[in-house]
Design a protein around this motif. Structure first.
Motif, PDB file in Angstrom:
ATOM      1  N   ALA A 138      21.828  20.147 -82.238  1.00 31.11           N
ATOM      2  CA  ALA A 138      22.114  21.396 -82.593  1.00 31.11           C
ATOM      3  C   ALA A 138      21.287  21.460 -82.746  1.00 31.11           C
ATOM      4  O   ALA A 138      20.693  21.397 -83.915  1.00 31.11           O
ATOM      5  N   VAL A 139      21.419  23.287 -83.229  1.00 26.93           N
ATOM      6  CA  VAL A 139      20.582  24.612 -84.561  1.00 26.93           C
ATOM      7  C   VAL A 139      21.005  23.869 -85.251  1.00 26.93           C
ATOM      8  O   VAL A 139      20.401  23.987 -86.514  1.00 26.93           O
ATOM      9  N   ALA A 167      20.962  31.094 -75.983  1.00 31.66           N
ATOM     10  CA  ALA A 167      22.328  31.657 -77.243  1.00 31.66           C
ATOM     11  C   ALA A 167      22.383  31.798 -78.649  1.00 31.66           C
ATOM     12  O   ALA A 167      23.454  30.870 -77.825  1.00 31.66           O
ATOM     13  N   LEU A 168      22.173  32.055 -79.596  1.00 29.04           N
ATOM     14  CA  LEU A 168      23.056  32.059 -81.211  1.00 29.04           C
ATOM     15  C   LEU A 168      24.905  32.111 -80.311  1.00 29.04           C
ATOM     16  O   LEU A 168      24.271  33.900 -79.761  1.00 29.04           O
ATOM     17  N   THR A 169      25.741  31.767 -81.292  1.00 29.27           N
ATOM     18  CA  THR A 169      26.860  32.342 -80.901  1.00 29.27           C
ATOM     19  C   THR A 169      27.772  32.836 -81.745  1.00 29.27           C
ATOM     20  O   THR A 169      28.455  34.085 -81.303  1.00 29.27           O
ATOM     21  N   THR A 170      27.898  33.003 -83.057  1.00 29.26           N
ATOM     22  CA  THR A 170      28.089  32.850 -84.430  1.00 29.26           C
ATOM     23  C   THR A 170      27.607  34.142 -85.371  1.00 29.26           C
ATOM     24  O   THR A 170      27.924  35.176 -85.619  1.00 29.26           O
ATOM     25  N   ALA A 171      26.888  34.100 -85.605  1.00 29.49           N
ATOM     26  CA  ALA A 171      25.892  34.113 -86.522  1.00 29.49           C
ATOM     27  C   ALA A 171      24.689  33.939 -86.539  1.00 29.49           C
ATOM     28  O   ALA A 171      23.608  33.225 -85.409  1.00 29.49           O
ATOM     29  N   ASP A 172      23.271  35.233 -87.184  1.00 31.51           N
ATOM     30  CA  ASP A 172      21.814  34.644 -87.318  1.00 31.51           C
ATOM     31  C   ASP A 172      21.843  33.345 -87.913  1.00 31.51           C
ATOM     32  O   ASP A 172      22.687  32.529 -88.663  1.00 31.51           O
ATOM     33  N   GLU A 173      20.568  33.208 -87.323  1.00 26.35           N
ATOM     34  CA  GLU A 173      20.276  31.686 -88.624  1.00 26.35           C
ATOM     35  C   GLU A 173      19.362  31.589 -89.404  1.00 26.35           C
ATOM     36  O   GLU A 173      18.462  32.454 -88.034  1.00 26.35           O
ATOM     37  N   THR A 174      19.023  31.211 -90.108  1.00 29.24           N
ATOM     38  CA  THR A 174      17.310  31.130 -90.652  1.00 29.24           C
ATOM     39  C   THR A 174      17.199  29.596 -90.496  1.00 29.24           C
ATOM     40  O   THR A 174      18.180  28.915 -90.687  1.00 29.24           O
ATOM     41  N   PHE A 175      16.013  29.751 -90.658  1.00 29.62           N
ATOM     42  CA  PHE A 175      14.919  28.153 -90.148  1.00 29.62           C
ATOM     43  C   PHE A 175      14.406  27.847 -91.896  1.00 29.62           C
ATOM     44  O   PHE A 175      13.489  28.389 -91.367  1.00 29.62           O
ATOM     45  N   GLY A 224      23.349  29.215 -91.650  1.00 33.22           N
ATOM     46  CA  GLY A 224      23.849  30.540 -91.009  1.00 33.22           C
ATOM     47  C   GLY A 224      24.892  30.802 -89.841  1.00 33.22           C
ATOM     48  O   GLY A 224      26.184  31.294 -90.021  1.00 33.22           O
ATOM     49  N   GLY A 225      25.726  29.451 -89.059  1.00 29.25           N
ATOM     50  CA  GLY A 225      26.055  28.550 -89.147  1.00 29.25           C
ATOM     51  C   GLY A 225      25.889  29.608 -87.383  1.00 29.25           C
ATOM     52  O   GLY A 225      27.191  29.360 -86.617  1.00 29.25           O
ATOM     53  N   GLY A 226      24.801  29.392 -86.667  1.00 31.32           N
ATOM     54  CA  GLY A 226      25.215  30.851 -85.397  1.00 31.32           C
ATOM     55  C   GLY A 226      25.586  30.257 -83.833  1.00 31.32           C
ATOM     56  O   GLY A 226      25.469  30.096 -83.294  1.00 31.32           O
ATOM     57  N   GLY A 227      24.619  28.618 -84.615  1.00 29.95           N
ATOM     58  CA  GLY A 227      24.368  27.987 -83.263  1.00 29.95           C
ATOM     59  C   GLY A 227      25.361  26.414 -82.988  1.00 29.95           C
ATOM     60  O   GLY A 227      23.828  25.341 -83.002  1.00 29.95           O
ATOM     61  N   ALA A 228      26.119  26.209 -82.875  1.00 28.02           N
ATOM     62  CA  ALA A 228      26.336  24.675 -83.689  1.00 28.02           C
ATOM     63  C   ALA A 228      26.270  23.452 -82.374  1.00 28.02           C
ATOM     64  O   ALA A 228      26.075  22.252 -82.732  1.00 28.02           O
ATOM     65  N   ALA A 229      25.810  23.896 -80.744  1.00 21.09           N
ATOM     66  CA  ALA A 229      25.828  23.106 -80.017  1.00 21.09           C
ATOM     67  C   ALA A 229      24.899  24.124 -79.001  1.00 21.09           C
ATOM     68  O   ALA A 229      24.469  23.332 -78.176  1.00 21.09           O
TER      69      ALA A 229
END
Length: 127
Positions: free
Chosen positions: A21-22, A46-54, A111-116
């Protein structure tokens, strides 16, 4: 974003597949010393819920204290995300960009945008 730095034959590329997972923090051993030149990632969906910063961080050998690499972060925006989207940051010379053999990298998502959502990361280290 700054201009790309040359990638040479003496550079080492660390490629990490995060199939889980991201949103998972990753740790990567370092096998060659040098300066971080590039940090990038590509989405598997695709990310599902929010922007994601790494964010890329480094710990020297025999340490578990991580310091963020200066300019070592990128964000992928949810609204425009899809499989194959690439986030990239070119890391300029700084004291936090130099790494030692036997140390480790940490990639921290926020950011929580891509749990899976699977993702592949590249880190280029060179002279």
């Amino acid at each position: 974003m700054t201009a790309p730095l040359p990638i040479s034959g003496t550079d080492h590329t660390y490629t990490i597949l995060n199939a889980a997972a991201v949103g998972t923090t990753l740790y990567i051993p370092i096998y060659a010393p040098g300066r971080v030149k590039l940090f990038q990632g590509v989405l598997g969906a695709a990310l599902t819920t929010a922007d994601e910063t790494f964010t890329l961080a480094y710990a020297p050998p025999a340490s578990t204290t991580y310091t963020n690499v200066t300019s070592g972060a990128f964000t992928i925006v949810t609204a425009a995300s899809a499989a194959g989207n690439v986030g990239t940051t070119y890391v300029g010379p700084s004291s936090t960009a130099y790494v030692q053999d036997g140390g480790s990298f940490r990639i921290t998502p926020s950011g929580g945008g891509g749990a899976a959502v699977p993702m592949v990361f590249n880190i280029v280290v060179g002279n």
